[in-house]
Design a protein around this motif. Structure first.
Motif: not given
Length: 517
Positions: A131-135, A146-150, A263-271
């Protein structure tokens, strides 16, 4: 002082490649990059279509895993090894480190940099199993972003909404009410991004509560959300309208947000990325149609000038045909019922021409019809589908072969007629459009001594005239997976062999006249 065009160019006379190269070296007809590129492509087209220019096989490579091609790149070992096909012979461009099975690449999109954004870099968008998106950099394979999706939803498929502008990532589908973690009726999720620069649009939830109990799938295309139902019905919605109405908050990659009081960071683990487009009421459908299941991709296709749609009707009377209808009125166009009337094992296929001319390509075993949509009256006037040109397979009339006379003089008549895609006859198997050279590459197959022999026929895209025929040296097995790509001066043939391995064959243009000199 203005720069004058050469006399031959001013008169519109035919110009050979030597003159074009001489003008380019002197800076004539090169006021901007677009003009220079068009001149170069005219020269390349002229060179390829010369009688003394031939395509020869320059490279072959096998693999145990599927092989992919796009924009001058050949990908092996699940996109881990990349070869460039831009040189005279393909060469290794980069090789990524081996990944664990849980981190393997599931799907990719090739993202080419727009000409009006020179600061951006062409890249490979890769979706991994965890569930990672890599450019990744298209030339080196280096990680750009890279972006953690979910951590909750499994994403598996990549697709273009607007090519090279906006793309989406689709999760696996669930059957509503049959799984313990899916009691809310959620069928799938669509995460949407802008490509240049990489920017999050939002994550859309597709649920049976909002879109109906029979919903099974959804895709995005040209700003339209197409939702398919198990009843063989497809409904279209405005994605922009859904964004304006149901997006709860705008999210920015790398910035903090509040999700379920946490609270979470968009595109970062764990969420990863929270769902911020939650449709809680049935949206207004722009359009819906019933179609014959499994007979046409995505149930319905939209295109043409003015807008039309193509679908395969469900009723038995029109089974095996396609209907072309006005999107504005829903009325069937004049001559809008397209039927090849062919007897074949494989069905014919139809789609809007990728050259943005609004035309339609209808491919059968022995005929390719390029159709155009006429609407001189404009407005609500009934449109008409007319034949622009047709490409025919060079077959001999074999009706008499149904009757055979034995040596004793007895007449034997066959009860079963020969199929239109019989292996003994020349049959069309593939049609590719080369946009930069404005050529159609048509693959035709003929069986000789139980082996399929393939030719790539290059036709003019404007009138269908046959310009060149390129024989492929390797055989073409119609029972296995085959892909052919025609890209400027290169032909790439990817096949699945009988031992389940895959093989890539590369052909390059070569001028016999230049070699003799």
């Amino acid at each position: 002082m203005s720069r004058r065009r050469p006399p031959a160019a001013r008169r519109g006379a035919a110009v050979n490649a030597c003159c074009r190269l001489d003008w380019r070296s002197r800076g004539i007809c090169s006021r901007d990059a677009g003009v220079l590129l068009r001149e170069n492509l005219k020269t390349l087209r002229h060179t390829i279509l010369r009688e003394d220019a031939v395509f020869e096989k320059v490279w072959t490579k096998s693999s145990r895993s599927p092989i992919a091609y796009g924009y001058g790149r050949i990908y092996f070992e699940n996109y881990r090894c990349c070869y460039t096909s831009l040189q005279a012979r393909p060469r290794l461009l980069y090789e990524l480190p081996k990944r664990a099975r849980s981190e393997k690449i599931e799907d990719v999109l090739i993202c080419t940099c727009p000409l009006d954004q020179p600061g951006q870099r062409s890249s490979l968008l890769a979706l991994t199993a965890d569930n990672w998106l890599y450019r990744l950099c298209q030339d080196t394979g280096g990680q750009l972003q890279r972006v953690c999706l979910s951590a909750q939803h499994k994403f598996r498929y990549l697709g273009w909404d607007v090519p090279q502008e906006r793309f989406y990532i689709k999760s696996i589908q669930h059957k509503p009410g049959r799984q313990g973690n899916n009691r809310d009726g959620t069928v799938l999720y669509l995460a949407t991004f802008l490509a240049f620069p990489l920017k999050l649009v939002g994550v859309l939830e597709i649920s049976s509560a909002a879109f109906g109990k029979t919903v099974v799938d959804a895709i995005l295309s040209q700003g339209v959300l197409a939702v398919s139902h198990s009843s063989s019905c497809v409904k279209l919605y405005s994605f922009e309208s859904i964004l304006d109405t149901f997006r709860t908050q705008e999210l920015v990659l790398g910035e903090p947000c509040t999700w379920n009081a946490a609270r979470c960071v968009v595109g970062e683990p764990p969420l990863g990325i929270p769902v911020n487009i939650k449709v809680d009421a049935p949206p207004l459908a722009l359009f819906e149609v019933n179609y014959l299941d499994n007979y046409i991709d995505c149930g319905v296709q939209i295109g043409g000038h003015p807008w039309h749609y193509i679908y395969a009707p469900k009723n038995k009377k029109h089974r095996g045909s396609y209907h072309v209808c006005s999107l504005r009125s829903g009325h069937l166009a004049k001559n809008g019922v397209q039927d090849m009337n062919c007897r074949s094992l494989e069905s014919d296929w139809i789609y809007f021409h990728p050259d943005d001319s609004g035309r339609i390509i209808h491919v059968g075993p022995s005929t390719i019809n390029v159709l155009k949509i006429l609407n001189d009256g404009g407005g609500d006037a009934q449109s008409e589908v007319a034949l622009d040109f047709a490409i025919k397979a060079p077959r001999t009339q074999n009706d008499a072969s149904a009757v055979t006379v034995t040596s004793s003089g007895r007449t034997v008549r066959r009860r079963v007629q020969q199929l239109d895609d019989d292996p003994e006859q020349e049959t069309f198997k593939s049609v590719e459009y080369e946009d930069e050279l404005d050529l159609l590459a048509v693959v035709d197959i003929t069986h000789v001594e139980e082996e399929g022999k393939a030719n790539v026929r290059l036709h003019d895209n404007q009138n269908g005239a046959l310009m060149k025929t390129v024989p492929l040296l390797e055989s073409w097995d119609v029972t296995s997976s085959q892909d052919l790509f025609f890209d400027r001066d290169t032909i790439v043939h990817i096949e699945q062999e009988k031992n389940s391995n895959f093989c890539c064959h590369v052909y390059k243009i070569r001028s016999m006249h230049a070699e003799d000199q």
